[in-house]
Structures are given as structure tokens and as C-alpha cells.
Design a protein around this motif. Structure first.
Motif, PDB file in Angstrom:
ATOM      1  N   LEU A  84      36.239  55.547  49.861  1.00 53.98           N
ATOM      2  CA  LEU A  84      34.976  55.240  50.521  1.00 53.98           C
ATOM      3  C   LEU A  84      34.613  56.234  51.625  1.00 53.98           C
ATOM      4  N   GLY A  85      35.362  57.330  51.743  1.00 50.84           N
ATOM      5  CA  GLY A  85      35.009  58.301  52.779  1.00 50.84           C
ATOM      6  C   GLY A  85      36.194  59.095  53.259  1.00 50.84           C
ATOM      7  N   TYR A  86      36.162  59.447  54.536  1.00 50.16           N
ATOM      8  CA  TYR A  86      37.224  60.276  55.110  1.00 50.16           C
ATOM      9  C   TYR A  86      38.486  59.456  55.364  1.00 50.16           C
ATOM     10  N   SER A  87      39.592  60.133  55.548  1.00 46.92           N
ATOM     11  CA  SER A  87      40.901  59.488  55.628  1.00 46.92           C
ATOM     12  C   SER A  87      41.528  59.657  57.007  1.00 46.92           C
ATOM     13  N   ALA A  88      42.821  59.343  57.092  1.00 41.87           N
ATOM     14  CA  ALA A  88      43.583  59.486  58.332  1.00 41.87           C
ATOM     15  C   ALA A  88      43.610  60.925  58.829  1.00 41.87           C
ATOM     16  N   THR A  89      43.378  61.889  57.957  1.00 42.53           N
ATOM     17  CA  THR A  89      43.340  63.288  58.384  1.00 42.53           C
ATOM     18  C   THR A  89      42.260  63.506  59.434  1.00 42.53           C
ATOM     19  N   THR A  90      41.050  63.038  59.159  1.00 41.28           N
ATOM     20  CA  THR A  90      39.953  63.167  60.117  1.00 41.28           C
ATOM     21  C   THR A  90      40.127  62.207  61.283  1.00 41.28           C
ATOM     22  N   GLU A  91      40.666  61.031  61.033  1.00 41.66           N
ATOM     23  CA  GLU A  91      40.893  60.072  62.119  1.00 41.66           C
ATOM     24  C   GLU A  91      41.790  60.672  63.205  1.00 41.66           C
ATOM     25  N   GLN A  92      42.846  61.357  62.802  1.00 40.43           N
ATOM     26  CA  GLN A  92      43.717  61.995  63.787  1.00 40.43           C
ATOM     27  C   GLN A  92      42.968  63.061  64.584  1.00 40.43           C
ATOM     28  N   ALA A  93      42.104  63.794  63.911  1.00 38.69           N
ATOM     29  CA  ALA A  93      41.361  64.851  64.590  1.00 38.69           C
ATOM     30  C   ALA A  93      40.460  64.290  65.683  1.00 38.69           C
ATOM     31  N   THR A  94      39.874  63.118  65.455  1.00 41.11           N
ATOM     32  CA  THR A  94      39.016  62.539  66.489  1.00 41.11           C
ATOM     33  C   THR A  94      39.822  62.160  67.723  1.00 41.11           C
ATOM     34  N   VAL A  95      41.021  61.646  67.526  1.00 39.27           N
ATOM     35  CA  VAL A  95      41.880  61.293  68.666  1.00 39.27           C
ATOM     36  C   VAL A  95      42.227  62.538  69.477  1.00 39.27           C
ATOM     37  N   ILE A  96      42.602  63.607  68.787  1.00 39.94           N
ATOM     38  CA  ILE A  96      42.950  64.858  69.463  1.00 39.94           C
ATOM     39  C   ILE A  96      41.732  65.422  70.182  1.00 39.94           C
ATOM     40  N   ALA A  97      40.565  65.352  69.544  1.00 40.83           N
ATOM     41  CA  ALA A  97      39.345  65.879  70.156  1.00 40.83           C
ATOM     42  C   ALA A  97      38.999  65.123  71.435  1.00 40.83           C
ATOM     43  N   TYR A  98      39.171  63.818  71.447  1.00 40.43           N
ATOM     44  CA  TYR A  98      38.903  63.054  72.669  1.00 40.43           C
ATOM     45  C   TYR A  98      39.784  63.546  73.816  1.00 40.43           C
ATOM     46  N   GLU A  99      41.056  63.790  73.528  1.00 43.07           N
ATOM     47  CA  GLU A  99      41.965  64.311  74.558  1.00 43.07           C
ATOM     48  C   GLU A  99      41.456  65.636  75.109  1.00 43.07           C
ATOM     49  N   LEU A 100      41.042  66.509  74.225  1.00 45.11           N
ATOM     50  CA  LEU A 100      40.615  67.848  74.631  1.00 45.11           C
ATOM     51  C   LEU A 100      39.278  67.813  75.376  1.00 45.11           C
ATOM     52  N   ILE A 101      38.375  66.947  74.970  1.00 43.86           N
ATOM     53  CA  ILE A 101      37.105  66.833  75.669  1.00 43.86           C
ATOM     54  C   ILE A 101      37.340  66.379  77.104  1.00 43.86           C
ATOM     55  N   ALA A 102      38.183  65.381  77.286  1.00 39.77           N
ATOM     56  CA  ALA A 102      38.383  64.788  78.607  1.00 39.77           C
ATOM     57  C   ALA A 102      39.200  65.675  79.539  1.00 39.77           C
ATOM     58  N   ASP A 103      40.224  66.351  79.004  1.00 31.69           N
ATOM     59  CA  ASP A 103      41.182  67.031  79.871  1.00 31.69           C
ATOM     60  C   ASP A 103      41.374  68.514  79.595  1.00 31.69           C
ATOM     61  N   GLY A 104      40.780  69.031  78.518  1.00 32.73           N
ATOM     62  CA  GLY A 104      40.950  70.439  78.215  1.00 32.73           C
ATOM     63  C   GLY A 104      42.297  70.787  77.634  1.00 32.73           C
ATOM     64  N   ARG A 105      43.135  69.821  77.409  1.00 32.14           N
ATOM     65  CA  ARG A 105      44.447  70.011  76.798  1.00 32.14           C
ATOM     66  C   ARG A 105      44.852  68.705  76.142  1.00 32.14           C
ATOM     67  N   VAL A 106      45.929  68.752  75.360  1.00 32.23           N
ATOM     68  CA  VAL A 106      46.421  67.538  74.712  1.00 32.23           C
ATOM     69  C   VAL A 106      47.633  67.041  75.474  1.00 32.23           C
ATOM     70  N   ASP A 107      47.487  65.888  76.114  1.00 32.96           N
ATOM     71  CA  ASP A 107      48.632  65.198  76.706  1.00 32.96           C
ATOM     72  C   ASP A 107      49.348  64.475  75.557  1.00 32.96           C
ATOM     73  N   LEU A 108      50.513  64.979  75.185  1.00 31.49           N
ATOM     74  CA  LEU A 108      51.165  64.479  73.973  1.00 31.49           C
ATOM     75  C   LEU A 108      51.522  63.003  74.082  1.00 31.49           C
ATOM     76  N   ASP A 109      51.970  62.558  75.250  1.00 33.96           N
ATOM     77  CA  ASP A 109      52.319  61.142  75.399  1.00 33.96           C
ATOM     78  C   ASP A 109      51.087  60.255  75.221  1.00 33.96           C
ATOM     79  N   ARG A 110      49.987  60.659  75.828  1.00 32.86           N
ATOM     80  CA  ARG A 110      48.776  59.861  75.716  1.00 32.86           C
ATOM     81  C   ARG A 110      48.229  59.895  74.294  1.00 32.86           C
ATOM     82  N   MET A 111      48.362  61.050  73.628  1.00 33.40           N
ATOM     83  CA  MET A 111      47.904  61.140  72.250  1.00 33.40           C
ATOM     84  C   MET A 111      48.737  60.238  71.344  1.00 33.40           C
ATOM     85  N   VAL A 112      50.057  60.218  71.559  1.00 36.97           N
ATOM     86  CA  VAL A 112      50.915  59.325  70.765  1.00 36.97           C
ATOM     87  C   VAL A 112      50.495  57.877  70.961  1.00 36.97           C
TER      88      VAL A 112
END
Length: 368
Positions: A84-112
Motif C-alpha cells: 500500500l505504499g512506502y515501507s520501514a526504509t522511508t520511515e527510518q529516514a523520517t526519524v533521522i531527518a527530524y533529528e537533523l532538522i532540530a539539531d544539525g546532527r544525529v544524536d544516536l541515543d535519541r534516534m534509537v
């Protein structure tokens, strides 16, 4: 590999295979942007000193990468991992993008923590769809409190890294270090993590309208920064030939079929690095119908390679309508815009978990 979808097409500009390095845009003529959802900024000649090049850049490169997530979701959908559409591949990308938008880097603990929220560890309904076996294994370990990298070769690292290609498009050294750090969290296979660097570098080059030989050269320049950074990973000797493998792509730039691209890189579909390099070859030309490369990639290795090639192409062509429908396209467009040019704020955006839960419940998805 999931069943691929039948696709239609639009046109995009002409190819330019002149060879130059990172950020050198003076040889590119401005191209029509009539298909863009958002019109490019105009340069009036009265801008504040120091802002002219930024505004002029948007007239040339279709948003400096802001269409990457739309392209990624389109490729993921074309691969058919989830019917029915996109999968967990794109879902993960949105989570990572939110981290980068807010902080300019990926906080691995917060991303997990955000990924585990999507997994429903707090008693909620899981919202990941059609996860790869490697990501499912990682999630199962993480649910028990054990964050441990998997040893299986995978395309997952390359798909996740496309977000970093946009975020660090102006900083190749940070692109490499951040991509390796993210890759190590999930994988200890050197070819897998290196595939992430290649994909991120290709997206970064594509953000500045690089295509053809330019794009391959941009990837090669960035990959040179990898030397010595992954010697402790499983199968690190595989990377000794990586620079030569990228140079070997040059005579094959311009291939349009997945079979040609895979043959050109060595033909081993079990090697994630070869598969990612085949994806770079497919994405390199500026074709009259930009969706064709994505369809070829999805036909070769399903949703993950479709997503990788979609992100590379999407970063180059910008925010525009795709010839096949998928959910949440306006949300993806807004994420892309913010990652490229702000605002660096996510509090007014919908929570990724809520968006995906809404989609799975059968509601009409979208960012409004």
C-alpha cells in the motif's frame, strides 16, 4: 524482492557530463523549473551582500536537495515491499531527518529511542512496515535492551545515509564521519557501512545538480576520506579496491538498464557495495523521464535500492509531482525543505509515529 509497480513519466532537463569537483557550479545553465511544486527564488540584483549565491543557487539546482525524501518514498513504493505504499526504509529516514532538522546532527541515543517508539515498545501498536530482515533483527535485539550491530550484508545503511547526504552536502568530512557512525550502530560489515558513504556522497553531489561523470567524480572525492576509518569492521579488506571500483564506473556512465549497471560493477548482487554502485550508475544520467532509473533500481533489488536511487534523483530534480501516487507526499516535501533551508524546528510538524499510525489505520495521510 517485492513486486515492482508499473510507472509513467515526466521530463526533466538535459544531461551534462563535464567533469568537475564538489560545489563547482559555474558551468551549469539554469534549467526550467515549471514542474516544481514551489517556484525557485528570483535574484533581483538588490540582495544583501553575501546572499546572492544562495538565491542564485536555487534557480539552478531545483531546491538544493529538498526533493530527496519524495524521491526516496517514490522509489520505496515502486519496489513494492509494502503493497500500500512506502515501507520501514522511508520511515527510518523520517526519524533521522527530524533529528537533523532540530539539531544539525544525529544524536544516536535519541534516534534509537525514536525508532523504538515506532516499534511500539511502550505498549503501543508497532508502525514499522515490511522491515528488512536485518533491521527486524536489530529491532528484536534493541527491544531487549541490547543495541548490537548485525553482521549480515545489507542495503539498509545506504538507504539511511541518503538523509545525511543532504544534511552534510556542504561538508564532505562530516558526511563521512556521521555516515560511518550511523552505519556502525546497525552494522559491522565494512561493505555495508561503505555503501552508506557512497550513497550519501551521491546524494550530496546530486543536491548541486551534479550528474553523469560529475556525480561519479563527486562520489570518488568523498570516498577518499574513508581511508583507515573502517579497518576494524568485518571484511574491511573488501574496501581496498573501492576507489578503483568507483573510477571503473566512468566508462559505463550512461547505462539505463539495471542489468547493464549490475554487470558493469561486477554482477554480485550479494555484495551491497556493488549493488549501491549499480544504483549510482542508474541515477547518474539526467534522463528525459527521471522516474525510469528508479523503476530499474526497484526491479533489480526492490524497495531499498529503489529508495536509494530515488533519493539521488529526487535530490537533483527537486520537489515536484511523481508519476505514481504514494501517501504523505506533502509531509515529505516539508521535511525536505526544512532539512535544506529551515526552519530548524520540528515541534510544529506531526510526530512520525502518529503519521504512520494514521496511515495504517486507513485514514487520509498527509501534512496539512
Amino acid at each position: 524482492m517485492g513486486a515492482t509497480r508499473e510507472l509513467g513519466g515526466h521530463g526533466v532537463g538535459d544531461d551534462d557530463d563535464s567533469l568537475h569537483g564538489w560545489g563547482n557550479l559555474q558551468n551549469y545553465a539554469a534549467k526550467p523549473m515549471s514542474e516544481a511544486t514551489e517556484p525557485p527564488k528570483e535574484v533581483s540584483g538588490t540582495e544583501t551582500p553575501g546572499t546572492e549565491s544562495t538565491d542564485a543557487l536555487f534557480t539552478v539546482v531545483a531546491g538544493e536537495g529538498d526533493g530527496f525524501l519524495l524521491g526516496m518514498a517514490a522509489g520505496d513504493t515502486a519496489g513494492g515491499a509494502w503493497d500500500l505504499g512506502y515501507s520501514a526504509t522511508t520511515e527510518q529516514a523520517t526519524v533521522i531527518a527530524y533529528e537533523l532538522i532540530a539539531d544539525g546532527r544525529v544524536d544516536l541515543d535519541r534516534m534509537v529511542a525514536a525508532l523504538l517508539e515506532m516499534e511500539g515498545v511502550d505498549g503501543e501498536e508497532p508502525v514499522f512496515r515490511a522491515e528488512s530482515p536485518e533491521f527486524r533483527g536489530w529491532l528484536d535485539r534493541a527491544r531487549t535492551g541490547r543495541i548490537a550491530a548485525g553482521s549480515e550484508p545489507s542495503l539498509d545503511a545506504a538507504a539511511r545515509a541518503t538523509v545525511l547526504g543532504v544534511a552534510f552536502r556542504l561538508d564532505p568530512a562530516s558526511l563521512v564521519s556521521e555516515t560511518i557512525a550511523l552505519g556502525r550502530l546497525f552494522h559491522d560489515d565494512a561493505a555495508t557501512v561503505a555503501g552508506g558513504v557512497v550513497a550519501a556522497a551521491a546524494v550530496a553531489a546530486s543536491c548541486f545538480a551534479q550528474s553523469g561523470l560529475d556525480l561519479v567524480a563527486g562520489v570518488g572525492e568523498t570516498v577518499e576520506l574513508v581511508a583507515g576509518k573502517m579497518t576494524d569492521l568485518r571484511g574491511a579488506s573488501r574496501l581496498e579496491s573501492l576507489h578503483d571500483e568507483i573510477r571503473a564506473l566512468i566508462p559505463h556512465v550512461g547505462v539505463f538498464t539495471a542489468e547493464e549497471a549490475m554487470t558493469a560493477v561486477g554482477g554480485d548482487r550479494a555484495d551491497p557495495l556493488q549493488v549501491v554502485l549499480a544504483g549510482v550508475l542508474l541515477a547518474a544520467p539526467v534522463a528525459p523521464r527521471h522516474h525510469v532509473a528508479i523503476a530499474e533500481a526497484a526491479g533489480l533489488e526492490g524497495s531499498r535500492l529503489g529508495a536509494i536511487v530515488g533519493a539521488i534523483v529526487g535530490a537533483r530534480v527537486g520537489i515536484r509531482a511523481w508519476p505514481w501516487a504514494f501517501a504523505n507526499d506533502t509531509w515529505f516535501a516539508e521535511i525536505g525543505r526544512r532539512l535544506v533551508r529551515g526552519p530548524n524546528e520540528t515541534s510544529d510538524l506531526p510526530i512520525p509515529y502518529a503519521v504512520e499510525q494514521h496511515l495504517m489505520s486507513g485514514g487520509r495521510p498527509g501534512f496539512h
